[in-house]
Design a protein around this motif. Structure first.
Motif, PDB file in Angstrom:
ATOM      1  N   UNK A 367       0.864  -1.290  -0.141  1.00 41.82           N
ATOM      2  CA  UNK A 367      -0.089   0.013   0.003  1.00 41.82           C
ATOM      3  C   UNK A 367       1.019   1.415   0.155  1.00 41.82           C
ATOM      4  N   UNK A 368       2.035   1.242   0.076  1.00 41.35           N
ATOM      5  CA  UNK A 368       3.097   2.371  -0.144  1.00 41.35           C
ATOM      6  C   UNK A 368       2.813   2.987   1.128  1.00 41.35           C
ATOM      7  N   UNK A 369       2.734   2.401   2.361  1.00 39.18           N
ATOM      8  CA  UNK A 369       2.587   3.090   3.476  1.00 39.18           C
ATOM      9  C   UNK A 369       1.151   3.463   3.935  1.00 39.18           C
ATOM     10  N   UNK A 370       0.352   3.465   2.899  1.00 41.84           N
ATOM     11  CA  UNK A 370      -1.198   4.044   3.454  1.00 41.84           C
ATOM     12  C   UNK A 370      -1.701   3.034   4.164  1.00 41.84           C
ATOM     13  N   UNK A 371      -2.021   3.408   5.505  1.00 39.28           N
ATOM     14  CA  UNK A 371      -2.770   2.617   6.395  1.00 39.28           C
ATOM     15  C   UNK A 371      -4.054   2.242   5.924  1.00 39.28           C
ATOM     16  N   UNK A 372      -4.907   3.202   5.315  1.00 39.46           N
ATOM     17  CA  UNK A 372      -6.322   2.844   4.905  1.00 39.46           C
ATOM     18  C   UNK A 372      -6.455   1.560   3.795  1.00 39.46           C
ATOM     19  N   UNK A 373      -5.450   1.917   2.867  1.00 35.66           N
ATOM     20  CA  UNK A 373      -5.372   0.861   1.909  1.00 35.66           C
ATOM     21  C   UNK A 373      -4.776  -0.350   2.227  1.00 35.66           C
ATOM     22  N   UNK A 374      -3.985  -0.306   3.151  1.00 42.70           N
ATOM     23  CA  UNK A 374      -3.483  -1.610   3.992  1.00 42.70           C
ATOM     24  C   UNK A 374      -4.413  -2.327   4.881  1.00 42.70           C
ATOM     25  N   UNK A 375      -5.313  -1.412   5.359  1.00 41.49           N
ATOM     26  CA  UNK A 375      -6.398  -2.141   6.282  1.00 41.49           C
ATOM     27  C   UNK A 375      -7.406  -2.871   5.475  1.00 41.49           C
ATOM     28  N   UNK A 376      -7.364  -2.348   4.199  1.00 42.93           N
ATOM     29  CA  UNK A 376      -8.529  -2.833   3.247  1.00 42.93           C
ATOM     30  C   UNK A 376      -7.895  -4.234   2.884  1.00 42.93           C
ATOM     31  N   UNK A 378      -5.840  -6.300   4.366  1.00 40.63           N
ATOM     32  CA  UNK A 378      -6.000  -7.186   5.501  1.00 40.63           C
ATOM     33  C   UNK A 378      -7.336  -7.457   5.722  1.00 40.63           C
ATOM     34  N   UNK A 379      -8.439  -6.730   5.280  1.00 37.91           N
ATOM     35  CA  UNK A 379      -9.658  -7.015   5.700  1.00 37.91           C
ATOM     36  C   UNK A 379      -9.855  -6.822   7.010  1.00 37.91           C
ATOM     37  N   UNK A 380      -9.585  -5.801   7.573  1.00 39.51           N
ATOM     38  CA  UNK A 380      -9.727  -5.188   9.089  1.00 39.51           C
ATOM     39  C   UNK A 380      -9.996  -3.819   9.134  1.00 39.51           C
ATOM     40  N   UNK A 381     -10.488  -3.327  10.033  1.00 41.09           N
ATOM     41  CA  UNK A 381     -10.655  -1.834  10.295  1.00 41.09           C
ATOM     42  C   UNK A 381      -9.345  -1.163  10.418  1.00 41.09           C
ATOM     43  N   UNK A 382      -9.528   0.201  10.050  1.00 36.86           N
ATOM     44  CA  UNK A 382      -8.291   0.948  10.107  1.00 36.86           C
ATOM     45  C   UNK A 382      -7.974   1.173  11.494  1.00 36.86           C
ATOM     46  N   UNK A 383      -8.736   1.237  12.294  1.00 30.46           N
ATOM     47  CA  UNK A 383      -8.535   1.386  13.748  1.00 30.46           C
ATOM     48  C   UNK A 383      -7.774   0.127  14.523  1.00 30.46           C
ATOM     49  N   UNK A 384      -8.338  -0.989  14.183  1.00 31.18           N
ATOM     50  CA  UNK A 384      -7.563  -2.259  14.364  1.00 31.18           C
ATOM     51  C   UNK A 384      -6.223  -2.354  13.915  1.00 31.18           C
ATOM     52  N   UNK A 385      -5.722  -1.746  12.689  1.00 31.97           N
ATOM     53  CA  UNK A 385      -4.618  -1.758  12.019  1.00 31.97           C
ATOM     54  C   UNK A 385      -3.516  -0.703  13.093  1.00 31.97           C
ATOM     55  N   UNK A 386      -4.311   0.316  13.375  1.00 31.30           N
ATOM     56  CA  UNK A 386      -3.470   1.024  14.201  1.00 31.30           C
ATOM     57  C   UNK A 386      -2.897   0.608  15.566  1.00 31.30           C
ATOM     58  N   UNK A 387      -4.088   0.097  16.163  1.00 34.78           N
ATOM     59  CA  UNK A 387      -3.498  -0.825  17.234  1.00 34.78           C
ATOM     60  C   UNK A 387      -2.689  -2.014  17.578  1.00 34.78           C
ATOM     61  N   UNK A 388      -2.707  -2.709  15.914  1.00 31.87           N
ATOM     62  CA  UNK A 388      -1.827  -3.638  15.731  1.00 31.87           C
ATOM     63  C   UNK A 388      -0.218  -3.326  15.654  1.00 31.87           C
TER      64      UNK A 388
END
Length: 394
Positions: A367-376, A378-388
């Motif tokens: 995703x080139x560092x884009x957390x929203x794209x990375x969360x998509x 991974x099929x998880x929410x962006x908040x969950x990704x931040x927590x991880x």
């Protein structure tokens, strides 16, 4: 039967091959020809079953009589009885004249019933009567007629299965199958495949005025290793295509593969990784779903452990371990009564966490560092990704 006699028969009837299975079928045909026994010829479609009734007729006492071949599968159900047994004038709407059937005009000769397994049940009853008594009735007539016909039948069906399915009469099967001649499939006589191909290639090159065809060793091996679902008919068709289409008549395995159906060469089937099979398709979404399932199971297990642990602390119920079941080690807050964590549990937990960290890193890279794209991905929410990310210090 001597080899010279076998060779003479093969040349006379256009049979090519040296397979022991093929030779045995010819020997049985010649031997049974001297009798009037009914013969059933079995084998897959395209193996050359039609040659054997001709051999039987030619070596029988009926060789000067008539020989007729009837494809039972090609005649409509409504007219098959008329074709075989004949009909009287006015027997049905279009019966403007009387008609002699094959059993009448082949009297004293041989009648070859190809694809006999396709006969309707009512016609099977009539055929059984002819075989047992030599008697039959024309359609629309009550006059019993007699015939003296030698019947040779052929089928590519599994007759036992057809009987079990109610599509073929068992009594008729045994009446036809007094002697059985099984014609081998092409893949059962691999030594004959290059000979057959060479014969077909020569014939078609002469017919279309093309240069002669030749196969190298690798192409010859490929011919012999192929499955040949259509048997000799398929091999002949392929030889004709190559003779007409290919400009270079020095045929190698790569050229040959173009004319084999996909999956025909059983030896060349190779298992490929998903990326190769799909032409580079991204499976990140599917892997993400699988990853989430694993993590959900881990979470459920942790909740179950916590529930059991808190329940025991509140009720004072001691831990119980059935010797016959796997032991679940529960960690209590009281370190003095804490049981040791099994090494396998620690190792398993570490493996899951390592896989999770690696998965998150790869998603972020894609995703080139884009957390929203990375969360998509991974099929998880962006908040969950931040927590991880915070939890693992990424």
């Amino acid at each position: 039967m001597t080899q010279q006699e076998l060779l003479s028969i093969k040349q006379r009837f256009g049979i090519i091959g040296t397979s022991p299975l093929l030779n045995r079928g010819i020997e049985i045909a010649v031997q049974v020809a001297r009798t009037d026994l009914s013969v059933l010829i079995t084998g897959e479609s395209g193996v050359g079953k039609e040659h054997f009734p001709k051999i039987i007729h030619a070596f029988s006492r009926r060789k000067h009589g008539a020989y007729f071949a009837v494809n039972c599968g090609a005649i409509p159900e409504g007219t098959i009885d008329s074709e075989l047994f004949g009909h009287e004038k006015g027997a049905f709407t279009d019966a403007k004249n009387e008609h002699k059937g094959y059993f009448e005009i082949a009297d004293g000769g041989t009648l070859f019933l190809d694809e006999v397994g396709e006969l309707p049940l009512q016609t099977q009853v009539r055929l059984l009567r002819v075989l047992e008594t030599g008697e039959y009735l024309r359609m629309g007539s009550s006059q019993v007629r007699k015939t003296n016909v030698r019947v040779v039948a052929a089928t590519n069906l599994n007759m036992r299965q057809a009987i079990d399915d109610g599509r073929f009469r068992e009594d008729l099967y045994y009446r036809l199958n007094t002697v059985e001649i099984r014609v081998p499939a092409l893949r059962e006589r691999k030594e004959d495949i290059p000979l057959l191909f060479r014969k077909f290639a020569v014939d078609f090159c002469n017919k279309y005025q093309m240069p002669p065809l030749s196969l190298n060793d690798e192409a010859t091996r490929l011919l012999q290793e192929s499955y040949w679902r259509g048997n000799i008919r398929q091999l002949k068709n392929m030889a004709e295509q190559i003779a007409v289409i290919e400009m270079d008549h020095q045929i190698n395995a790569e050229t040959l593969r173009k004319y084999l159906p996909k999956g025909e060469n059983q030896q060349s089937i190779v298992l490929r990784a998903p990326q190769q099979e799909s032409g580079g398709k991204d499976y990140s979404h599917e892997i993400g779903i699988l990853y989430n399932m694993v993590m959900q199971n881990k979470k459920d297990l942790e909740e179950l452990k916590e529930l059991l642990s808190s329940g025991r602390r509140e009720t004072g119920i001691p831990e119980y371990s059935d010797p016959g079941t796997p032991t679940i080690t529960i960690q209590h807050q009281d370190t003095s009564s804490r049981k040791p964590i099994e090494a396998e549990d620690v190792e398993s937990s570490l493996r899951i966490e390592d896989a999770e960290i690696d998965r998150i890193k790869r998603a972020l890279e894609v995703a080139g560092g884009n957390r929203k794209v990375a969360a998509d991905k991974l099929d998880i929410s962006e908040r969950t990704l931040y927590r991880k990310i915070k939890e693992y210090g990424l």
